[in-house]
Scaffold this motif. Structure first.
Motif, short mmCIF file in Angstrom:
data_model
loop_
_atom_site.label_atom_id
_atom_site.label_comp_id
_atom_site.label_asym_id
_atom_site.label_seq_id
_atom_site.Cartn_x
_atom_site.Cartn_y
_atom_site.Cartn_z
N VAL A 1 20.82 -25.48 -57.28
CA VAL A 1 21.74 -24.53 -56.67
C VAL A 1 23.00 -25.28 -56.28
CG1 VAL A 1 19.95 -22.95 -55.83
CG2 VAL A 1 20.66 -24.86 -54.40
N PRO A 2 24.17 -24.63 -56.38
CA PRO A 2 25.43 -25.36 -56.16
C PRO A 2 25.72 -25.68 -54.70
CG PRO A 2 25.85 -23.04 -56.63
CD PRO A 2 24.39 -23.26 -56.85
N PHE A 3 24.98 -25.03 -53.76
CA PHE A 3 25.30 -25.24 -52.35
C PHE A 3 24.30 -26.15 -51.64
CE2 PHE A 3 23.45 -21.03 -53.18
CZ PHE A 3 22.23 -21.14 -52.56
N ALA A 4 23.42 -26.83 -52.41
CA ALA A 4 22.47 -27.75 -51.80
C ALA A 4 22.12 -28.84 -52.81
CB ALA A 4 21.20 -27.01 -51.37
N PRO A 5 21.90 -30.07 -52.32
CA PRO A 5 21.51 -31.14 -53.24
C PRO A 5 20.13 -30.88 -53.83
CG PRO A 5 21.28 -31.85 -50.96
CD PRO A 5 21.96 -30.51 -50.92
N LYS A 6 19.94 -31.30 -55.07
CA LYS A 6 18.64 -31.12 -55.70
C LYS A 6 17.64 -32.07 -55.08
CE LYS A 6 16.17 -30.81 -60.07
NZ LYS A 6 16.21 -30.93 -61.55
N GLY A 7 16.48 -31.53 -54.67
CA GLY A 7 15.46 -32.33 -54.02
C GLY A 7 14.46 -32.92 -54.99
N PRO A 8 13.40 -33.51 -54.45
CA PRO A 8 12.45 -34.26 -55.27
C PRO A 8 11.43 -33.40 -56.01
CG PRO A 8 11.80 -34.34 -52.97
CD PRO A 8 13.11 -33.62 -53.02
N GLY A 9 11.42 -32.10 -55.78
CA GLY A 9 10.40 -31.24 -56.38
C GLY A 9 9.37 -30.83 -55.35
N TYR A 10 8.38 -30.04 -55.78
CA TYR A 10 7.41 -29.49 -54.83
C TYR A 10 6.08 -29.18 -55.53
CZ TYR A 10 8.60 -25.01 -57.02
OH TYR A 10 8.81 -23.98 -57.92
N TYR A 11 5.03 -29.14 -54.73
CA TYR A 11 3.71 -28.71 -55.19
C TYR A 11 3.53 -27.23 -54.83
CZ TYR A 11 2.46 -33.63 -55.79
OH TYR A 11 2.42 -34.94 -56.21
N ALA A 12 3.03 -26.47 -55.77
CA ALA A 12 2.78 -25.04 -55.55
C ALA A 12 1.36 -24.85 -55.02
CB ALA A 12 2.97 -24.26 -56.85
N LEU A 13 1.24 -24.45 -53.75
CA LEU A 13 -0.07 -24.18 -53.16
C LEU A 13 -0.38 -22.70 -53.36
CD1 LEU A 13 -0.06 -26.25 -49.85
CD2 LEU A 13 -0.48 -26.98 -52.21
N VAL A 14 -1.37 -22.42 -54.18
CA VAL A 14 -1.65 -21.04 -54.60
C VAL A 14 -3.01 -20.54 -54.10
CG1 VAL A 14 -0.16 -21.22 -56.62
CG2 VAL A 14 -2.60 -21.83 -56.82
N HIS A 15 -3.82 -21.44 -53.50
CA HIS A 15 -5.12 -21.04 -53.01
C HIS A 15 -5.07 -20.66 -51.53
CE1 HIS A 15 -6.59 -23.38 -56.58
NE2 HIS A 15 -7.35 -22.32 -56.67
N HIS A 16 -5.85 -19.70 -51.16
CA HIS A 16 -5.94 -19.24 -49.78
C HIS A 16 -6.26 -20.42 -48.85
CE1 HIS A 16 -7.61 -17.04 -46.28
NE2 HIS A 16 -6.94 -15.98 -46.71
N ALA A 17 -7.23 -21.23 -49.24
CA ALA A 17 -7.66 -22.34 -48.38
C ALA A 17 -6.53 -23.35 -48.15
CB ALA A 17 -8.87 -23.04 -49.00
N ASP A 18 -5.74 -23.63 -49.19
CA ASP A 18 -4.64 -24.58 -49.05
C ASP A 18 -3.54 -24.04 -48.13
OD1 ASP A 18 -5.91 -26.37 -50.67
OD2 ASP A 18 -4.69 -25.98 -52.44
N VAL A 19 -3.20 -22.77 -48.32
CA VAL A 19 -2.15 -22.16 -47.51
C VAL A 19 -2.57 -22.12 -46.04
CG1 VAL A 19 -0.83 -20.04 -47.09
CG2 VAL A 19 -1.24 -20.82 -49.44
N VAL A 20 -3.84 -21.77 -45.78
CA VAL A 20 -4.33 -21.72 -44.41
C VAL A 20 -4.34 -23.10 -43.78
CG1 VAL A 20 -6.39 -21.29 -43.00
CG2 VAL A 20 -5.66 -19.60 -44.70
N ALA A 21 -4.84 -24.09 -44.50
CA ALA A 21 -4.95 -25.44 -43.96
C ALA A 21 -3.57 -26.02 -43.64
CB ALA A 21 -5.69 -26.34 -44.94
#
Length: 413
Positions: free
Chosen positions: A42-62
């Motif tokens: 995006v032009p208004f923010a520096p590009k970051g290192p990336g991210y992990y997609a947490l898609v499981h209920h247990a991961d999001v809750v924890a």
């Protein structure tokens, strides 16, 4: 590891039909470990290192229950790229903070959203729902349900709470649409730099609106929420004008936009699931609370929040490093086969229903959940009682990776 042929950071992914996106998230949940994605540029923010997609209920809750490790305040929770400093001025509300600052603000505003306080609004919410429904009846059997009904109820309740005059409703709706418009050309621009400027302008104008009212309430308090917040003093702490403005924007985004989408999606779900509609109308008073929870689960009005790790950490067998970003996908967690039996079935009697439509348990659980439940319940119950044949047509969805929104939906009765 299964080859994933889609990219959650690609804007084109979020333009796909909902069923195709759901198939993609099913593939992600079937994998042994979270997938790592490059960050969107995006032009208004520096590009970051990336991210992990947490898609499981247990991961999001924890992750939600461990804010000391999974922080909201390191670059913000509402954006995958870190929020630039000028954006943080308007959108740096407590949703983008960690303790102790988050706890301080939450203590101050929490009194306005306790179950007892919200219960006092029931009569007002019902009156507004009845007025809207009578106007639908008078206008005749057809129109856009979003603009004529679903958007009006939460907008009026939020504006009335804050003490905004009716003359400002259109201004508030227009600017909140801009803030949550995502990539949608109806509310924003195809040019991301221009969209960024539109977001800043909308935030600035909304903040100025509530700050002007706050200054007047400082001198002459009334019985609205702005007066209460201006004069609130918890353990010697008071809100600054900047904090009050950012909180108002959060209130609009979390309490206005998401509720209108849930009301709209609720009518649509009851239209395409006539068996559940018949069951609900057979005993509205008893079954409405469960129906609302199921609507919020299926709708998942907020798609994600982002966290950044403050230290090395292991979560459900996955190793993360300090500084890693993780994105909590509530839309995926709410249909996780490990938690919900037949997750794509709309079942108003589903029990238990540990959905994460208001976030997971933890310090950032939705402050306005009680109010949202009340508004959805009253609007749908009044509609079904007064216009029992009303139906929602094919929705026109918002083009966004953040809000599961409906821009327009025809209705008939």
């Amino acid at each position: 590891m299964t080859v994933i042929d889609f990219d959650l950071s690609d804007r084109a992914f979020w333009a796909l039909p909902h069923d195709q996106r759901e198939r993609a998230f099913r593939q992600l949940r079937a994998l042994d470990a979270p997938v790592f994605y490059e960050e969107p540029e995006v032009p208004f923010a520096p590009k970051g290192p990336g991210y992990y997609a947490l898609v499981h209920h247990a991961d999001v809750v924890a992750a939600s229950r461990n804010p000391k490790v999974f922080a909201s305040g390191r670059g913000g929770a509402i954006s995958v790229p870190d929020l630039p400093e000028d954006f943080a001025e308007y959108f740096g509300s407590m949703i983008n903070m960690d303790d102790p600052r988050h706890a301080r603000l939450r203590r101050i505003v929490n009194r306005a959203f306790t179950p007892a306080t919200v219960a006092q609004l029931t009569g007002n919410v019902r009156t507004v729902a009845e007025q809207i429904t009578e106007e639908l009846l008078a206008a005749g059997p057809g129109g856009d349900f979003v603009t004529t009904a679903a958007a009006r109820l939460p907008l009026k309740i939020i504006c009335d709470l804050m003490g905004l005059p009716e003359s400002e409703y259109g201004f508030v709706l227009e600017h909140s649409n801009t803030i949550l418009g995502g990539f949608d050309p109806e509310y924003g621009s195809a040019d991301l730099a221009e969209t960024g400027m539109m977001l800043l302008n909308a935030g600035m104008q909304l903040q100025q609106l509530v700050q002007d009212i706050a200054v007047r309430r400082e001198r002459a308090p009334t019985d609205d929420l702005t007066s209460a917040l201006v004069h609130a003093n918890v353990d010697g702490e008071r809100l600054t004008l900047q904090e009050l403005g950012s909180f108002f924007i959060l209130l609009l985004v979390a309490g206005n936009e998401t509720t209108r989408h849930s009301i709209t999606a609720g009518l649509r779900l009851l239209t395409v699931n006539p068996d559940q509609r018949a069951l609900l109308t057979s005993d509205l008073d008893t079954l409405a609370p469960g129906a609302v929870e199921e609507i919020v689960r299926v709708t998942s009005p907020v798609i994600f929040m982002r966290r950044k790790l403050t230290q090395d950490h292991e979560l459900n067998g996955q190793q993360y490093r300090e500084g890693d970003k993780v994105v909590l996908f509530y839309n995926s967690a709410n249909v996780d086969e490990a938690v919900f039996t037949d997750p794509y079935r709309f079942d108003i009697t589903r029990s238990p229903n540990p959905h994460l439509g208001f976030g997971a348990a933890g310090p950032h659980f939705c402050l306005g959940a009680h109010l949202a439940r009340l508004e959805i319940t009253e609007m749908l119950c009044v509609l079904l009682r007064r216009i029992p044949t009303i139906e929602g047509g094919e929705p026109v969805y918002l083009y966004s990776n953040f809000i599961n929104g409906v821009k327009h939906m025809p209705y008939t009765f």
